[in-house]
Design a protein around this motif. Structure first.
Motif, PDB file in Angstrom:
ATOM      1  N   SER A  76       0.863  -1.245  -0.077  1.00  0.00           N
ATOM      2  CA  SER A  76      -0.048   0.114   0.021  1.00  0.00           C
ATOM      3  C   SER A  76       0.741   1.185  -0.011  1.00  0.00           C
ATOM      4  N   SER A  77       2.175   0.991   0.034  1.00  0.00           N
ATOM      5  CA  SER A  77       3.153   2.241  -0.076  1.00  0.00           C
ATOM      6  C   SER A  77       3.015   3.155  -1.293  1.00  0.00           C
ATOM      7  N   PRO A  78       3.320   4.412  -1.503  1.00  0.00           N
ATOM      8  CA  PRO A  78       3.044   5.187  -2.679  1.00  0.00           C
ATOM      9  C   PRO A  78       3.776   4.759  -3.741  1.00  0.00           C
ATOM     10  N   GLY A  79       4.949   4.041  -3.677  1.00  0.00           N
ATOM     11  CA  GLY A  79       5.680   3.566  -4.898  1.00  0.00           C
ATOM     12  C   GLY A  79       5.411   2.282  -5.126  1.00  0.00           C
ATOM     13  N   SER A  80       4.420   1.434  -4.500  1.00  0.00           N
ATOM     14  CA  SER A  80       4.230   0.073  -4.656  1.00  0.00           C
ATOM     15  C   SER A  80       3.561  -0.204  -6.117  1.00  0.00           C
ATOM     16  N   THR A  81       3.392  -1.343  -6.323  1.00  0.00           N
ATOM     17  CA  THR A  81       2.408  -1.613  -7.649  1.00  0.00           C
ATOM     18  C   THR A  81       1.194  -1.580  -7.345  1.00  0.00           C
ATOM     19  N   SER A  82       1.001  -1.991  -6.361  1.00  0.00           N
ATOM     20  CA  SER A  82      -0.694  -1.979  -5.912  1.00  0.00           C
ATOM     21  C   SER A  82      -1.242  -0.239  -5.869  1.00  0.00           C
ATOM     22  N   SER A  83      -0.503   0.398  -5.346  1.00  0.00           N
ATOM     23  CA  SER A  83      -0.750   1.660  -5.403  1.00  0.00           C
ATOM     24  C   SER A  83      -0.726   2.327  -6.766  1.00  0.00           C
ATOM     25  N   VAL A  84       0.297   2.033  -7.757  1.00  0.00           N
ATOM     26  CA  VAL A  84       0.216   2.351  -8.864  1.00  0.00           C
ATOM     27  C   VAL A  84      -1.089   2.036  -9.681  1.00  0.00           C
ATOM     28  N   SER A  85      -1.221   0.892  -9.439  1.00  0.00           N
ATOM     29  CA  SER A  85      -2.460   0.137 -10.280  1.00  0.00           C
ATOM     30  C   SER A  85      -3.718   0.926  -9.952  1.00  0.00           C
ATOM     31  N   ARG A  86      -3.860   1.696  -8.608  1.00  0.00           N
ATOM     32  CA  ARG A  86      -4.975   2.520  -8.276  1.00  0.00           C
ATOM     33  C   ARG A  86      -4.978   3.812  -8.718  1.00  0.00           C
ATOM     34  N   ARG A  87      -3.743   4.222  -9.318  1.00  0.00           N
ATOM     35  CA  ARG A  87      -3.608   5.622  -9.967  1.00  0.00           C
ATOM     36  C   ARG A  87      -4.856   5.614 -10.864  1.00  0.00           C
ATOM     37  N   SER A  88      -5.070   6.890 -11.287  1.00  0.00           N
ATOM     38  CA  SER A  88      -6.022   7.108 -12.440  1.00  0.00           C
ATOM     39  C   SER A  88      -5.093   7.289 -13.613  1.00  0.00           C
ATOM     40  N   ALA A  89      -5.605   7.280 -14.856  1.00  0.00           N
ATOM     41  CA  ALA A  89      -4.604   7.325 -16.108  1.00  0.00           C
ATOM     42  C   ALA A  89      -4.128   8.755 -16.069  1.00  0.00           C
ATOM     43  N   ALA A  90      -5.125   9.726 -15.587  1.00  0.00           N
ATOM     44  CA  ALA A  90      -4.522  10.962 -15.619  1.00  0.00           C
ATOM     45  C   ALA A  90      -3.265  11.019 -14.472  1.00  0.00           C
ATOM     46  N   GLU A  91      -3.332  10.696 -13.279  1.00  0.00           N
ATOM     47  CA  GLU A  91      -2.315  10.621 -12.428  1.00  0.00           C
ATOM     48  C   GLU A  91      -0.948   9.802 -12.890  1.00  0.00           C
ATOM     49  N   ARG A  92      -1.132   8.836 -13.591  1.00  0.00           N
ATOM     50  CA  ARG A  92      -0.139   8.224 -14.297  1.00  0.00           C
ATOM     51  C   ARG A  92       0.686   8.934 -15.372  1.00  0.00           C
ATOM     52  N   VAL A  93      -0.175   9.489 -16.060  1.00  0.00           N
ATOM     53  CA  VAL A  93       0.692  10.395 -17.227  1.00  0.00           C
ATOM     54  C   VAL A  93       1.288  11.778 -16.323  1.00  0.00           C
ATOM     55  N   LEU A  94       0.466  12.334 -15.576  1.00  0.00           N
ATOM     56  CA  LEU A  94       1.289  13.378 -14.818  1.00  0.00           C
ATOM     57  C   LEU A  94       2.488  12.896 -14.176  1.00  0.00           C
ATOM     58  N   ALA A  95       2.550  11.890 -13.591  1.00  0.00           N
ATOM     59  CA  ALA A  95       3.810  11.231 -12.861  1.00  0.00           C
ATOM     60  C   ALA A  95       4.968  11.239 -13.894  1.00  0.00           C
ATOM     61  N   SER A  96       4.681  10.908 -15.325  1.00  0.00           N
ATOM     62  CA  SER A  96       5.677  10.679 -16.061  1.00  0.00           C
ATOM     63  C   SER A  96       5.937  11.816 -16.874  1.00  0.00           C
ATOM     64  N   MET A  97       5.269  12.834 -16.820  1.00  0.00           N
ATOM     65  CA  MET A  97       5.556  14.319 -17.658  1.00  0.00           C
ATOM     66  C   MET A  97       6.936  14.779 -16.788  1.00  0.00           C
ATOM     67  N   THR A  98       7.670  15.452 -17.662  1.00  0.00           N
ATOM     68  CA  THR A  98       8.361  16.387 -17.094  1.00  0.00           C
ATOM     69  C   THR A  98       7.722  17.826 -16.690  1.00  0.00           C
ATOM     70  N   LEU A  99       8.627  18.713 -15.896  1.00  0.00           N
ATOM     71  CA  LEU A  99       7.905  19.782 -15.523  1.00  0.00           C
ATOM     72  C   LEU A  99       7.518  20.746 -16.946  1.00  0.00           C
ATOM     73  N   PRO A 100       8.345  20.770 -17.570  1.00  0.00           N
ATOM     74  CA  PRO A 100       8.216  21.611 -18.977  1.00  0.00           C
ATOM     75  C   PRO A 100       6.673  21.226 -19.490  1.00  0.00           C
ATOM     76  N   GLN A 101       6.656  20.018 -19.707  1.00  0.00           N
ATOM     77  CA  GLN A 101       5.449  19.415 -20.296  1.00  0.00           C
ATOM     78  C   GLN A 101       4.101  19.792 -19.458  1.00  0.00           C
ATOM     79  N   ARG A 102       4.394  19.608 -18.150  1.00  0.00           N
ATOM     80  CA  ARG A 102       3.202  19.876 -17.382  1.00  0.00           C
ATOM     81  C   ARG A 102       3.133  21.303 -17.425  1.00  0.00           C
TER      82      ARG A 102
END
Length: 387
Positions: free
Chosen positions: A31-57
């Motif tokens: 259940s930790s923030p970096g775990s696979t289970s936590s990642v799977s619970r993120r929305s698609a928008a949250e996953r995309v945001l996490a993979s974007m650079t600051l300039p892209q955001r």
């Protein structure tokens, strides 16, 4: 015998405790923030945001204009250089669906891993009806004025909005910067330059504007097109036009004003975007126009109306805000609680973009605002199938 029981207990209980601790540790890891289970619970928008650079955001916070009938080279370049995430079709074209589609496709060609992390743009247009119908010609119905639409039964308007939305969707447009949720009093009528003069209002009474603005939101949603109620907190009781004047003041509207009800109705109906007015509201905030006012955006729209969608500015390259530099306009809007900076051309984008990016790198509070706003934009894009 008592000695044997104590010996067994000294062995069994530590073993059970060890098992419990191991199970707890495993659950905590999953259940930790970096775990696979936590990642799977993120929305698609949250996953995309996490993979974007600051300039892209930062780029996701811009909506830049291009002529409806021909793609702007400057706006295409802004998508590549400044990661601009959204476009707005300006001016009127009579070329029909194919012409508009070519413009949209040209903009989408600039989308890539380096520019926008492959996230497609919100493509917006002012398609209200009557004098404010930018897309015309084959494939687009002739829309009556909003004032005429407001005289229709609600169900008829919702059906018509769905049909108009399908036309937009077929042309590649996914956001209609409508409905106008401003109420123009009958006693003011055409003397109201930005709305009443062009019959952009859905009626002269708050209940009618509320019901019919909601019908537009729901009809467009049926067609897969997002909407933006405008111009919060209302332009129905001003005289001057913010497109041409820097001193348009509403001296009537209060924080608990009845004329806010159409906006509340659209928020309750799930409108994903709300556009801010660039007028001044002296009974609410004497020091800032609505688009730069935390009292209006955070206090009234976010808190009082409970809106957590995308707050988009009216054009921030008009005389209404010309007293501030482009960089100041961008920063003031975001710090007041806004999300998407709309400009009619790419001219002010470099100054605005660099100001926001530099501010986000040096100021953790602004960085947090950028991340939050980018996530709101990505959530709308997720709903539109653009991620």
């Amino acid at each position: 015998m008592p000695r044997v029981r104590r010996l067994r207990g000294s062995v069994v209980w530590p073993a059970l405790l060890a098992l419990v601790l191991a199970a707890w540790a495993l659950a905590s890891l999953l259940s930790s923030p970096g775990s696979t289970s936590s990642v799977s619970r993120r929305s698609a928008a949250e996953r995309v945001l996490a993979s974007m650079t600051l300039p892209q955001r930062v780029g996701q916070l811009f909506m830049v204009g291009t002529p409806s009938g021909s793609p702007s080279p400057a706006t295409r370049a802004a998508i590549r250089r400044f990661h601009v995430g959204n476009v707005v079709l300006m001016d009127t074209t009579t070329g029909g669906r194919r012409t508009v589609r070519r413009t949209v496709v040209a903009m989408r060609r600039e989308v890539g891993a380096a520019s926008t992390h492959r996230v497609r743009p919100l493509v917006a247009v002012d398609q209200e009806g009557g004098n404010v119908q930018h897309l015309r010609g084959p494939g687009f119905s002739t829309m009556p004025t909003a004032l005429t639409q407001g005289a229709w039964p609600v169900r008829r308007l919702q059906r018509s909005a769905a049909a108009w939305g399908r036309e937009l969707h077929a042309a590649g447009v996914n956001v209609d910067l409508a409905p106008v949720s401003d109420t123009v009093p009958a006693s003011v009528g055409g003397a109201n330059e930005p709305i009443g003069h062009w019959q952009r209002e859905l009626g002269y009474a708050v209940p009618r504007v509320s019901s019919h603005a909601t019908a537009v939101v729901r009809g467009m949603r049926e067609a897969g097109v997002a909407t933006s109620a405008k111009h919060f907190p209302g332009l129905g009781r001003v005289r001057g036009n913010t497109d041409f004047s820097s001193s348009v003041v509403d001296g009537t509207t209060r924080r608990d004003d009845a004329y806010l009800r159409p906006f509340r109705a659209t928020v309750d109906a799930g409108v994903p975007m709300v556009m801010m007015s660039t007028a001044w509201y002296s009974r609410i905030d004497r020091h800032n126009p609505a688009c730069f006012s935390a009292k209006v955006i955070r206090g009234m729209l976010r808190h009082d109306l409970g809106f957590d969608g995308v707050v988009v500015s009216d054009s921030l390259d008009t005389p209404a805000v010309a007293r501030w530099s482009p960089a100041q306009r961008a920063l003031k809007f975001l710090r007041a609680g806004g999300d998407v900076i709309l400009v009619s051309t790419a001219d002010p984008v470099p100054a605005m973009y660099h100001a926001v990016l530099a501010g986000a790198r040096s100021d953790p509070a602004l960085r947090s605002l950028v991340d939050r706003s980018a996530l709101r934009v990505l959530r709308v894009k997720q709903a539109e199938g653009l991620l």
